[in-house]
Design a protein around this motif. Sequence first.
Motif, mmCIF file in Angstrom:
data_model
loop_
_atom_site.group_PDB
_atom_site.id
_atom_site.type_symbol
_atom_site.label_atom_id
_atom_site.label_comp_id
_atom_site.label_asym_id
_atom_site.label_seq_id
_atom_site.Cartn_x
_atom_site.Cartn_y
_atom_site.Cartn_z
ATOM 1 N N ASN A 167 0.991 -1.439 0.041
ATOM 2 C CA ASN A 167 0.064 -0.003 -0.127
ATOM 3 C C ASN A 167 0.830 1.040 0.106
ATOM 4 N N TYR A 168 1.186 1.811 -1.119
ATOM 5 C CA TYR A 168 2.124 2.776 -1.243
ATOM 6 C C TYR A 168 1.586 4.067 -2.101
ATOM 7 N N GLY A 169 0.456 4.549 -1.575
ATOM 8 C CA GLY A 169 -0.320 5.817 -2.062
ATOM 9 C C GLY A 169 0.748 7.090 -1.741
ATOM 10 N N GLN A 170 1.398 7.082 -0.397
ATOM 11 C CA GLN A 170 2.233 8.269 -0.056
ATOM 12 C C GLN A 170 3.576 7.816 0.130
ATOM 13 N N VAL A 171 4.459 8.533 -0.125
ATOM 14 C CA VAL A 171 5.855 8.476 0.383
ATOM 15 C C VAL A 171 6.232 9.642 1.405
ATOM 16 N N ASN A 172 7.037 9.064 2.279
ATOM 17 C CA ASN A 172 7.527 9.878 3.097
ATOM 18 C C ASN A 172 8.535 10.956 2.623
ATOM 19 N N GLU A 173 8.201 12.163 2.707
ATOM 20 C CA GLU A 173 9.143 13.157 2.112
ATOM 21 C C GLU A 173 9.450 14.429 2.898
ATOM 22 N N ILE A 174 10.402 15.121 2.538
ATOM 23 C CA ILE A 174 10.600 16.357 3.182
ATOM 24 C C ILE A 174 9.514 17.527 2.656
ATOM 25 N N GLU A 175 8.783 18.015 4.124
ATOM 26 C CA GLU A 175 7.716 18.882 3.932
ATOM 27 C C GLU A 175 8.064 20.276 3.173
ATOM 28 N N GLY A 176 7.272 20.445 2.150
ATOM 29 C CA GLY A 176 7.893 21.742 1.323
ATOM 30 C C GLY A 176 8.631 21.512 0.283
ATOM 31 N N GLY A 177 9.096 20.043 0.075
ATOM 32 C CA GLY A 177 9.998 20.010 -0.926
ATOM 33 C C GLY A 177 11.350 19.215 -0.430
ATOM 34 N N SER A 178 12.088 18.680 -1.307
ATOM 35 C CA SER A 178 13.120 17.636 -0.825
ATOM 36 C C SER A 178 14.421 18.422 -0.439
ATOM 37 N N SER A 179 14.333 19.766 -0.738
ATOM 38 C CA SER A 179 15.442 20.502 -0.136
ATOM 39 C C SER A 179 15.195 21.598 0.627
ATOM 40 N N ASN A 180 13.881 21.355 1.233
ATOM 41 C CA ASN A 180 13.290 22.288 2.141
ATOM 42 C C ASN A 180 13.895 22.289 3.735
ATOM 43 N N PHE A 181 15.130 22.365 3.837
ATOM 44 C CA PHE A 181 15.701 22.327 4.950
ATOM 45 C C PHE A 181 15.707 23.871 5.739
ATOM 46 N N LYS A 182 15.618 23.758 7.049
ATOM 47 C CA LYS A 182 15.569 25.077 7.961
ATOM 48 C C LYS A 182 16.931 25.158 8.701
ATOM 49 N N ASP A 183 17.393 26.359 9.155
ATOM 50 C CA ASP A 183 18.459 26.395 10.066
ATOM 51 C C ASP A 183 19.822 26.142 9.451
ATOM 52 N N ILE A 184 20.017 26.447 8.151
ATOM 53 C CA ILE A 184 21.414 26.092 7.516
ATOM 54 C C ILE A 184 21.288 27.197 6.523
ATOM 55 N N ASN A 185 22.380 28.055 6.414
ATOM 56 C CA ASN A 185 22.659 29.204 5.586
ATOM 57 C C ASN A 185 23.283 28.716 4.255
ATOM 58 N N SER A 186 23.113 29.643 3.065
ATOM 59 C CA SER A 186 23.505 29.193 1.950
ATOM 60 C C SER A 186 25.153 29.278 1.956
ATOM 61 N N LYS A 187 25.768 29.912 2.936
ATOM 62 C CA LYS A 187 27.284 30.045 2.970
ATOM 63 C C LYS A 187 27.349 30.502 4.626
ATOM 64 N N TYR A 188 28.674 30.189 4.998
ATOM 65 C CA TYR A 188 29.277 30.732 6.349
ATOM 66 C C TYR A 188 30.655 31.322 6.103
ATOM 67 N N ASN A 189 30.986 32.156 6.896
ATOM 68 C CA ASN A 189 32.210 32.560 6.781
ATOM 69 C C ASN A 189 32.836 32.501 8.258
ATOM 70 N N VAL A 190 33.957 31.966 8.274
ATOM 71 C CA VAL A 190 34.660 31.731 9.695
ATOM 72 C C VAL A 190 36.147 31.968 9.426
ATOM 73 N N ALA A 191 36.798 32.166 10.680
ATOM 74 C CA ALA A 191 38.273 32.352 10.450
ATOM 75 C C ALA A 191 39.044 31.092 10.815
ATOM 76 N N VAL A 192 40.121 30.988 10.459
ATOM 77 C CA VAL A 192 41.129 29.881 10.650
ATOM 78 C C VAL A 192 41.181 29.463 12.160
ATOM 79 N N GLY A 193 40.791 28.494 12.525
ATOM 80 C CA GLY A 193 40.685 27.901 13.917
ATOM 81 C C GLY A 193 39.447 28.101 14.625
ATOM 82 N N GLN A 194 38.445 28.792 13.921
ATOM 83 C CA GLN A 194 37.200 29.329 14.543
ATOM 84 C C GLN A 194 36.053 28.075 14.362
#
Length: 567
Positions: free
Chosen positions: A28-55
């Motif tokens: 019975n496979y009418g539904q598949v467990n997917e990410i809500e809002g789309g397969s790449s709809n993750f929260k709390d992750i930026n598109s980029k990060y800037n850090v210094a060496v050792g940080q």
Amino acid sequence: MKKIFLYACLLATMGCVVSCIDDDNNYNYGQVNEIEGGSSNFKDINSKYNVAVGQEVTITPTFKFTIDKENPDVSFEWTLDGQKIEGANQQSHTFCFDKSGSHEVSFYVIDNKTGLKYGVSTTIKVMAAYQRGWVVLSKGEDGRAILNFITPSSIKYTTTFEGKEFSRDSIVYKSATLDLNKNLGKNPTGMFLCVGNADYYGDFGIEEFDEVIVKGDQWEELNGNTLEHETYTLEEFGDDLPEGFKPAEGTYTYSLKALRSEDNYIYCNVKTDAADFHIGNFISMPLNNSMKFKRLFSGYKYGVNFNTLLALSEDNSLMAIADGGTVPSYGSQATISEYSRYKTGNVYDVTCEEDKTVSFKQMKDNIVELLPASDASEYQYSDPWYVALTQDPVSKQHSLINFMINASYRSLSFVHAEEYTKRPFGMIGNYKDMTVFPYKHYVIVADGNKLWYCQYGMITETDNELLGERILIKTFDHDIVSVKAQDVRVNKYNNKYDYPGQLGVALDNGEFFIFSLNEQKDVEGNCEAVNMVQVFPNEFVKDNNFGTIVDVLYKGGQAKNYIMYQF
């Protein structure tokens, strides 16, 4: 008919294949467990990060499934530059790098019931250890110059704006490095910056974006990434050093270096490459037929067309030194064209065509300090604005003047001051230093142990002229040595509202503080009060004593980091 039959069989077979992804054997496979809002709809992750060496930077993406929303049966996986990170099997992972560079990081969540895998990627840009932060220059007991560095970090927090909750970053200071270069010269007197070309499209591949020049017995130019020795300023004269030359003031842009000597001559190095801090030599012939100047002021460093350095002649006239050098707007060459720089180094009178009552010739008032104050978001093409603190030599009263320079150094040479305003500032009993927050339209003046806040100019969006009444915002127990601004903005589309300005304050007892300045304004933008919030020292760094402090500055590395904070 045969083709129709084959297509029907094929579709039936594909349906069987899809049905095999589950393991409960009820088909019975009418539904598949997917990410809500789309397969790449993750929260709390930026598109980029800037850090210094050792940080360290910790990333904890969040998500919701369309079916198993509360306690999904999942596994986690992380990759770095395409390679799986062994042992990284939690939803959160901390990264720390010992070399500068750029890395692609991917996070995957795997639904254990189906084996389906969903992922999201980000980029971590690792800056050199001393590329961005506060530099504190001290003088040791033996007279040695001592450099200290305070590194900014960013942390995520949740806030509400206009009734909606959203996530943004905050600037936090978690580490301070003391005496990071033990090979500097003696008797330091101050610092200033040389900032390279903005390299807007990254065409030049620049990795060293700025330099710190330490003034002392020998002026020394330091690598902006490592704060290690690059060269002594006197070496940039080659074998043509003027007799008895001793530098007093300097201002460097990516296309011109200018030095005023103690005998009041100015010498220039007209550069030919915007990506090389040490190309060419200073010419031993003083500027403008050996004209004498008693001041050379800081210039806007970040890449203005028809830039201008301002200097004060011995008869108290404001003069403009042409700095027209530009790079092509296309291609990957950092060469400064000969056509753009052939008048660089020429000296012009500054006139005010729109207001004949204003004259910069043999001025009655003395200029106490003059600083660049350009506020445009497009830092490469901003018109050069300036703000100056002046004093009437008779009444001893001070004023703030603000004006824009409109200059052309090619077919028709002229330098005009426009949008000139002058406002009373009052008495200053013991002037120490001044810094300007150009984007936020105010200055901070250090008077003995007091800090004065004062707005200037006009708000571009509303054409509202600011009143400019000064406000006493802080009194310390000790006299102030130096004040410097960190005046950066953010992408308001993502961050909704800007950061308050940050002010670095050094005291003569060795203490250094960083404050956030929160302005309370009326509907027309006039400030009614300023709330100072201490952000350094803090819970991470409690000791803020750096000995005998000589000067401080904020360095951002790449030119655009001085105006827009890049997380």
